[in-house]
Scaffold this motif. Structure first.
Motif: not given
Length: 379
Positions: A177-182, A111-115, A148-153, A141-146
């Protein structure tokens, strides 16, 4: 200048984990990027706060779960009964990171990470077994789901830690895996898995420890002083087979035997084998740099044998299915013959290794991986 946040496995009293985390941070600094490790405490950390949201995303089988619980209590017991060695180790791990690694404040729960509303331009999930299905906590968290969607992941050299995945887990992983751009992966088997799960193309890159050269690692080591040559054993699980193999090589060479232990407990009871229980990452590097031969069953144990160009054997446990990491690494550099199955007849290969091709191939793979990293950040 782009600011980069990295999430990976850190503060787990494990040489490979700490060195790979630091390596990516160091290399990105060298490349001119302002970056730090997002200090999301691993679930094994004493200050980590489990929550309902942090439960595993896939079902953990009973044996794996019970083994994890048992190992947790054994680790606690060892820290109490070997408090002095534990204290020295921790001080040395902390000193290494203070001198080499940029680390954020700690985030003690999911929760601390996501908030946290983290302010980075680029988010990278780093290497090690961050996608291992046997992890006894949420790996979301290791798929960078936390992030922001407008940032490169980006994922860099992330690993499943296993060669195959239960197909029942595919839908869950596909959504993550949908959370990752590359996407990049440390093993070729991981690249194949990602293609099968998602239909997406991933790039195979090297573990972050291989982004740094032998000379760069030597600048961070504490030299180990030894008056005679030695066989270094770096073994994550006790193996009489490896101990006996070390003694066989000792008969051929006359070298003494040193074991760098994975925690603060003497593992080898034989008084002729020197147990080193209080080494930090810098001391670990020094032990590798000074070794005449290496025996290991660790992925990163194999990596540092290659970096320091030490003759070695990697011993694959006969009862485990996560040998893909070692197999992929050694195949990449044409040294498959240095992988020995535990319980098989002792190898008869020459104790010396010609590192000409392995070193050239590692340099090619290093440059390929650095190009991937540059392009992923800047495209």
């Amino acid at each position: 200048m782009k600011k980069i946040g990295i999430i990976t496995i850190l503060n787990v009293n494990n040489y490979g984990a700490e060195l790979q985390a630091s390596a990516l941070n160091i290399k990105l600094r060298d490349m001119g990027y302002d970056n730090e490790i997002i200090n999301y405490l691993y679930y094994k950390h004493k200050d980590y706060k489990p929550e309902k949201k942090s439960k595993p995303i896939v079902k953990i089988d009973t044996i794996t779960n019970m083994k994890g619980i048992a190992l947790k209590w054994i680790d606690k017991y060892n820290k109490v009964t070997h408090a002095a060695n534990t204290k020295i180790r921790k001080e040395r791990f902390d000193k290494f990171h203070a001198e080499n690694t940029n680390i954020s404040k700690p985030y003690k729960s999911i929760s601390e990470l996501y908030n946290a509303n983290l302010d980075y331009d680029v988010f990278i999930v780093g290497s090690d077994q961050v996608w291992n299905p046997n992890t006894r906590t949420s790996i979301e968290p290791y798929f960078l789901t936390f992030a922001p969607k407008d940032k490169k992941r980006i994922s860099f050299a992330s690993s499943f830690g296993v060669g195959s995945l239960n197909k029942d887990f595919y839908p869950t992983y596909k959504k993550c895996f949908e959370s990752l751009d590359t996407i990049s992966c440390r093993e070729g088997s991981g690249v194949d898995l990602i293609k099968e799960i998602t239909g997406r193309e991933a790039t195979q890159v090297v573990d972050p420890t291989l982004l740094l050269t032998k000379t760069e690692w030597e600048s961070k080591m504490v030299k180990y002083e030894s008056k005679e040559p030695y066989i270094l054993m770096y073994i994550l699980t006790y193996s009489p087979y490896i101990t006996n193999l070390a003694k066989e090589i000792q008969k051929q060479t006359g070298y003494k035997i040193i074991r760098v232990c994975f925690n603060s407990v003497n593992v080898e009871k034989d008084p002729t084998i020197l147990n080193i229980v209080d080494a930090g990452p810098s001391e670990f590097l020094g032990l590798y740099a000074g070794a005449s031969f290496v025996l290991t069953n660790s992925f990163h144990g194999s990596v540092f044998s290659l970096i320091f160009e030490k003759p070695f054997y990697t011993i694959a446990p006969a009862t485990k299915n996560n040998n893909a990491r070692q197999e992929n690494l050694l195949k990449m550099v044409g040294l498959e013959n240095r992988l020995v199955k535990e319980g098989s007849p002792f190898p008869t290969d020459a104790l010396e290794i010609d590192f000409t091709f392995p070193s050239e191939e590692l340099e090619r793979q290093r440059q390929k991986s650095l190009n991937f990293l540059t392009n992923a950040i800047n495209k």
